[in-house]
Write a protein that holds these residues in place. Structure first.
Motif, PDB file in Angstrom:
ATOM      1  N   VAL A 187       0.836  -1.207   0.000  1.00  0.00           N
ATOM      2  CA  VAL A 187       0.000   0.000   0.000  1.00  0.00           C
ATOM      3  C   VAL A 187       0.865   1.250   0.000  1.00  0.00           C
ATOM      4  N   TRP A 188       1.932   1.237   0.797  1.00  0.00           N
ATOM      5  CA  TRP A 188       2.801   2.426   0.850  1.00  0.00           C
ATOM      6  C   TRP A 188       3.576   2.595  -0.449  1.00  0.00           C
ATOM      7  N   ALA A 189       3.924   1.509  -1.082  1.00  0.00           N
ATOM      8  CA  ALA A 189       4.567   1.632  -2.398  1.00  0.00           C
ATOM      9  C   ALA A 189       3.618   2.294  -3.388  1.00  0.00           C
ATOM     10  N   LEU A 190       2.330   1.942  -3.312  1.00  0.00           N
ATOM     11  CA  LEU A 190       1.329   2.563  -4.173  1.00  0.00           C
ATOM     12  C   LEU A 190       1.162   4.039  -3.845  1.00  0.00           C
ATOM     13  N   LEU A 191       1.229   4.383  -2.556  1.00  0.00           N
ATOM     14  CA  LEU A 191       1.113   5.782  -2.153  1.00  0.00           C
ATOM     15  C   LEU A 191       2.292   6.602  -2.673  1.00  0.00           C
ATOM     16  N   ILE A 192       3.484   6.036  -2.631  1.00  0.00           N
ATOM     17  CA  ILE A 192       4.658   6.734  -3.174  1.00  0.00           C
ATOM     18  C   ILE A 192       4.465   7.000  -4.660  1.00  0.00           C
ATOM     19  N   ALA A 193       3.972   5.997  -5.388  1.00  0.00           N
ATOM     20  CA  ALA A 193       3.719   6.167  -6.816  1.00  0.00           C
ATOM     21  C   ALA A 193       2.652   7.227  -7.059  1.00  0.00           C
ATOM     22  N   ALA A 194       1.612   7.257  -6.215  1.00  0.00           N
ATOM     23  CA  ALA A 194       0.549   8.252  -6.363  1.00  0.00           C
ATOM     24  C   ALA A 194       1.086   9.658  -6.120  1.00  0.00           C
ATOM     25  N   GLY A 195       1.935   9.817  -5.096  1.00  0.00           N
ATOM     26  CA  GLY A 195       2.526  11.117  -4.833  1.00  0.00           C
ATOM     27  C   GLY A 195       3.365  11.605  -6.003  1.00  0.00           C
ATOM     28  N   ALA A 196       4.147  10.704  -6.588  1.00  0.00           N
ATOM     29  CA  ALA A 196       4.956  11.070  -7.757  1.00  0.00           C
ATOM     30  C   ALA A 196       4.061  11.428  -8.941  1.00  0.00           C
ATOM     31  N   PHE A 197       2.955  10.713  -9.093  1.00  0.00           N
ATOM     32  CA  PHE A 197       2.018  10.979 -10.192  1.00  0.00           C
ATOM     33  C   PHE A 197       1.372  12.353 -10.038  1.00  0.00           C
ATOM     34  N   VAL A 198       1.026  12.717  -8.803  1.00  0.00           N
ATOM     35  CA  VAL A 198       0.464  14.046  -8.548  1.00  0.00           C
ATOM     36  C   VAL A 198       1.471  15.121  -8.920  1.00  0.00           C
ATOM     37  N   LEU A 199       2.720  14.954  -8.519  1.00  0.00           N
ATOM     38  CA  LEU A 199       3.758  15.938  -8.840  1.00  0.00           C
ATOM     39  C   LEU A 199       3.961  16.069 -10.347  1.00  0.00           C
ATOM     40  N   ALA A 200       3.785  14.969 -11.073  1.00  0.00           N
ATOM     41  CA  ALA A 200       4.010  14.987 -12.522  1.00  0.00           C
ATOM     42  C   ALA A 200       2.831  15.571 -13.294  1.00  0.00           C
ATOM     43  N   THR A 201       1.626  15.497 -12.749  1.00  0.00           N
ATOM     44  CA  THR A 201       0.440  15.891 -13.522  1.00  0.00           C
ATOM     45  C   THR A 201      -0.319  17.075 -12.941  1.00  0.00           C
ATOM     46  N   ALA A 202       0.039  17.552 -11.767  1.00  0.00           N
ATOM     47  CA  ALA A 202      -0.746  18.603 -11.097  1.00  0.00           C
ATOM     48  C   ALA A 202      -0.863  19.866 -11.936  1.00  0.00           C
ATOM     49  N   HIS A 203       0.155  20.195 -12.730  1.00  0.00           N
ATOM     50  CA  HIS A 203       0.113  21.425 -13.522  1.00  0.00           C
ATOM     51  C   HIS A 203      -0.989  21.404 -14.572  1.00  0.00           C
TER      52      HIS A 203
END
Length: 213
Positions: free
Chosen positions: A139-155
């Protein structure tokens, strides 16, 4: 794609937080004591990793807020999700691979009244793990991936909202123009005025009057 990125990020972060809260109440470790009865104690996730429950609740709050904040805060929340995921992954991995005495110390102390990691270690005969630590680590590995995805797409999340506001404003500006045209069309038309004048002339002739006078 933009809407899907926003929805996917929010759902994954909220899901990870919810699973973390659930995991904190489940048995992570079982410890057998070196006593005459060989007592077996269950150690929940909240005892094995004391920050598990509060940080999981923080992740839940991050996920809920992520859907409504502006671009700048999306980066902040994405970074926080990544950081919290990394911290919890490291703490959970220790439990999964090492089964440290520190993870069971609080439960053993509550049961026996003996405190101190060295003293507790002398009481422990064996420590075994359930499936929950490994599941939570995923689950935490998935959360790390989600955080990186937010940083990549938030703009790109704000583009949809900006385009909607532009179209909405354009429609609002166009509405009065259409209304003015409609009101303008309510006035007398040239051919209607000419028709009225012809009827008046005919009435004058009927009364024996000269309409050209």
């Amino acid at each position: 794609m933009i809407r899907r990125a926003r929805l996917l990020s929010v759902v994954i972060v909220v899901l990870c937080g919810a699973l973390g809260v659930i995991s904190s109440t489940q048995t992570w470790l079982t410890v057998e004591l070196q006593d005459a009865a060989h007592h077996v104690l269950d150690v929940p996730g909240a005892s094995a990793v004391p920050v598990l429950a509060p940080l999981s609740l923080a992740v839940l709050a991050l996920g809920a807020a992520l859907s409504i904040v502006g671009t700048a805060l999306r980066y902040v929340f994405g970074a926080l999700a990544f950081f919290i995921g990394a911290v919890l992954a490291w703490l959970t991995a220790r439990v999964v691979f090492e089964h440290p005495v520190s993870a069971v110390a609080s439960v053993v102390t509550d049961s026996t009244g003996i405190a101190g990691e060295e003293s507790v270690a002398g009481l422990v005969a064996s420590i075994s793990a359930t499936a929950w630590p490994a599941v939570t680590l995923a689950v935490w590995a998935l959360l790390i991936a989600a955080g990186a995805f937010v940083l990549a797409t938030a703009h790109s999340w704000s583009r949809t909202g900006r385009r909607y506001r532009t179209d909405h404003a354009a429609k609002a500006e166009a509405a009065p123009t259409g209304g003015s045209a409609a009101h303008a069309g309510d006035g007398p038309r040239p051919h209607d005025a000419a028709g009225s004048r012809a009827i008046d002339d005919w009435d004058d002739l009927s009364r024996g009057e000269d309409p050209t006078a």
